[in-house]
Design a protein around this motif. Sequence first.
Motif, mmCIF file in Angstrom:
data_model
loop_
_atom_site.group_PDB
_atom_site.id
_atom_site.type_symbol
_atom_site.label_atom_id
_atom_site.label_comp_id
_atom_site.label_asym_id
_atom_site.label_seq_id
_atom_site.Cartn_x
_atom_site.Cartn_y
_atom_site.Cartn_z
ATOM 1 N N TYR A 27 -2.971 -5.229 -20.646
ATOM 2 C CA TYR A 27 -2.392 -5.013 -21.977
ATOM 3 C C TYR A 27 -2.867 -6.114 -22.925
ATOM 4 O O TYR A 27 -3.231 -5.853 -24.072
ATOM 5 N N ARG A 79 2.514 -10.643 -29.757
ATOM 6 C CA ARG A 79 2.587 -9.244 -30.191
ATOM 7 C C ARG A 79 2.668 -8.256 -29.029
ATOM 8 O O ARG A 79 3.056 -7.102 -29.220
ATOM 9 N N VAL A 80 2.265 -8.711 -27.837
ATOM 10 C CA VAL A 80 2.269 -7.774 -26.700
ATOM 11 C C VAL A 80 3.129 -8.296 -25.535
ATOM 12 O O VAL A 80 4.082 -7.640 -25.119
ATOM 13 N N MET A 116 -5.503 -7.921 -22.504
ATOM 14 C CA MET A 116 -6.956 -7.806 -22.705
ATOM 15 C C MET A 116 -7.263 -6.761 -23.779
ATOM 16 O O MET A 116 -8.161 -6.959 -24.609
ATOM 17 N N VAL A 117 -6.503 -5.663 -23.769
ATOM 18 C CA VAL A 117 -6.682 -4.650 -24.819
ATOM 19 C C VAL A 117 -6.384 -5.273 -26.177
ATOM 20 O O VAL A 117 -7.154 -5.110 -27.137
ATOM 21 N N ALA A 118 -5.271 -6.018 -26.258
ATOM 22 C CA ALA A 118 -4.896 -6.649 -27.526
ATOM 23 C C ALA A 118 -5.987 -7.601 -27.993
ATOM 24 O O ALA A 118 -6.336 -7.643 -29.176
ATOM 25 N N ARG A 119 -6.551 -8.337 -27.055
ATOM 26 C CA ARG A 119 -7.600 -9.299 -27.435
ATOM 27 C C ARG A 119 -8.874 -8.569 -27.847
ATOM 28 O O ARG A 119 -9.571 -8.999 -28.766
ATOM 29 N N SER A 120 -9.155 -7.447 -27.184
ATOM 30 C CA SER A 120 -10.340 -6.675 -27.595
ATOM 31 C C SER A 120 -10.141 -6.107 -29.003
ATOM 32 O O SER A 120 -11.101 -5.807 -29.697
ATOM 33 N N LEU A 121 -8.870 -5.988 -29.417
ATOM 34 C CA LEU A 121 -8.579 -5.472 -30.759
ATOM 35 C C LEU A 121 -8.498 -6.604 -31.787
ATOM 36 O O LEU A 121 -8.097 -6.380 -32.920
ATOM 37 N N GLY A 122 -8.833 -7.808 -31.357
ATOM 38 C CA GLY A 122 -8.953 -8.909 -32.315
ATOM 39 C C GLY A 122 -7.882 -9.975 -32.224
ATOM 40 O O GLY A 122 -7.944 -10.972 -32.943
ATOM 41 N N CYS A 123 -6.882 -9.789 -31.336
ATOM 42 C CA CYS A 123 -5.828 -10.810 -31.213
ATOM 43 C C CYS A 123 -6.350 -12.002 -30.421
ATOM 44 O O CYS A 123 -7.039 -11.826 -29.422
ATOM 45 N N GLY A 124 -5.959 -13.196 -30.820
ATOM 46 C CA GLY A 124 -6.220 -14.376 -29.999
ATOM 47 C C GLY A 124 -5.217 -14.409 -28.856
ATOM 48 O O GLY A 124 -4.361 -13.526 -28.744
ATOM 49 N N LEU A 125 -5.312 -15.461 -28.044
ATOM 50 C CA LEU A 125 -4.396 -15.589 -26.907
ATOM 51 C C LEU A 125 -2.940 -15.643 -27.392
ATOM 52 O O LEU A 125 -2.060 -14.963 -26.849
#
Lengths: 261, 368
Positions: free
Chosen positions: A159, A176-177, A161-170
């Motif tokens: 989850y 957010r997730v 990793m998906v968020a980070r692929s969408l531009g979120c930092g760590l």
Amino acid sequence: MSNRIFKAALGGVTVLFSGLLIWAILSLILMPEVSEFVESTLSEEMLYSIRLSLFTSLISVALVMVLAVSIGFVLARFTFPGHNLLRTIVDLPMAFPELVLGLCLLLLFGHAPFGKWLQSMGVNVVFSKYSIVVAQVFTAAPYAIRVVYGTFRGISPRYEMVARSLGCGLLGSFLRVSVPMAKGGLFAAAVIAFARCMGCFGTVLILAGGTRMYTETLPITLYLNISYGNLAMAMSSGIILIFISLGAIIVFEVLNQEVVL
Amino acid sequence: MDLLSVRNLSVDLGNFSLKDISFGVPEGSYCCLLGASGAGKSVLLETIIGAFRPKQGKVYLRGTDVTAWPPERRRLGIVYQDYMLFPHLDVRGNIAFGLKGQGLTTDKIDPRVMKISRQLDIEDLLERDIATLSGGEQQRVALARALVTEPEILLLDEAFSALDVNTRERLRTMMARVVREIGITVLHVTHDREDVWALATHVAVINDGEMLQHGTPEDLFRRPRPGHVASIMGAGNIISGEVVSETGADLGIVLANGIRLYSSENLTMGSDVTLSIRPEDIMVARDESVISARNRIPVTLSEIKRRGPLTWLTGRSGDLELIAMVTSSGYESLETSPGDMCFFIFKASSLCLIEENFQKIVLASNFS
């Protein structure tokens, strides 16, 4: 036939133990007269004790949750040398008798260089109200860390990793997730921590001293009053602690089901 | 230049490792990374996205070394087999997640969410809780969420595997259309060669952490390397032999297990060769004269496997064993059973050269 005997034996043990437990709790709850209970509960000492317990416990829970979320996430998400050692260390206070934990903290905040350094900075922890919070935090944190760690472990890192692929930092993916998804587990951890803080006795007694109307939390009230032979006050504080624990367990079970399901 | 390029990539995860992987994905292509479960496909994909730090080797995007970049800097969209939709957000919240993270305002986000939802036929689902969606709907939402941020490459990790056969087929058709419309480059990890036939312009086969072969689907279909690639591509028949007449004005001839086989491949006299013939390229007849193909092998049927509309026939001629695939109705008209004699007949052009003199030859249009 043997299956039936086995089932009956298991059922018998379960019913016997839970029956005795309920009996023990009821024997405390039903012992005092209602008027006695009300009078004790409304006494100055008891109200002070309830206020102090609630106030210190709420502060402690806030601190515990900061520790639990940080350490729980680190343990659940990162691999590093000493990972298992860290898990064992944070679990240690659970295995310690509270009195031993209190003694360790007394030495750390009293005679050890750390305690002396704090004193030189004007912070005197031992035998003060601060020490109640310190004792509660060290007692409750391992339980909360366990619950939070289990919660984060139960959430697939994909989850994030998906968020980070969408531009979120760590940090973004964490806020957010991970945290919203762990909401149920975090509440459950806070409830357990609160119950542990409210019921923390041995560690508070050693570190804070158990002084009447000063470092007197509910378990200390019970202890002091039973020592003086004031059974009504002791039982009333016990009943209040039982209701707080019962509420915490119910909330925990509801939230825990939410997490598991 | 390849849009994505992986060079000598090795990843050590303790109990599993990727070994010296190199391949490339050209811009605008649809590349399927094919392999069995546990082959290392997902580890490779997650290394490309930045989840794992490689022990050695590099990942390049448009020629830039991104090996040390965090995932959020790489601009790669990913869709997992189990969707990974955020359960605390509804469909719209999931799709808009990346755009909100970019700090866009609602008036900029909404049209983009609507556009991608229309393309994936999920505009009616936008206000729904994700728990109420079917598997196919969830997968389309996951695709929309990945595509709406316009990533450089879309990475699909067994994206259709959890779906039933019909939904999977519908999603493949929709995927082909959307990829065509958007013009995005796709790297699709799969164990299902149907995904390759339906979607891929390029294919790479991986097994036990090693890249075995890559090229166009036609390359790997016609000329799979013996062993795992041949097996996963469903090649069926791999034949070794010696060239006894090289290709010139007439067809080349290979002697395999005492059988003379004609091939239109460019064969060199005296060399040892490995050839492949796909089961579906073999015709089966009781009488060899009815079909005018050059190779006519008399065989004894040793095994017959019926699988719905298709039937696999195993025939032996001496030590040579061949598998043919025919329609079940065609098989019924043959009126044969195990132990019967018949002919396996195939064209010389169907017999493809895989290896010569035991040296690997360049099979594929090398896209790395």
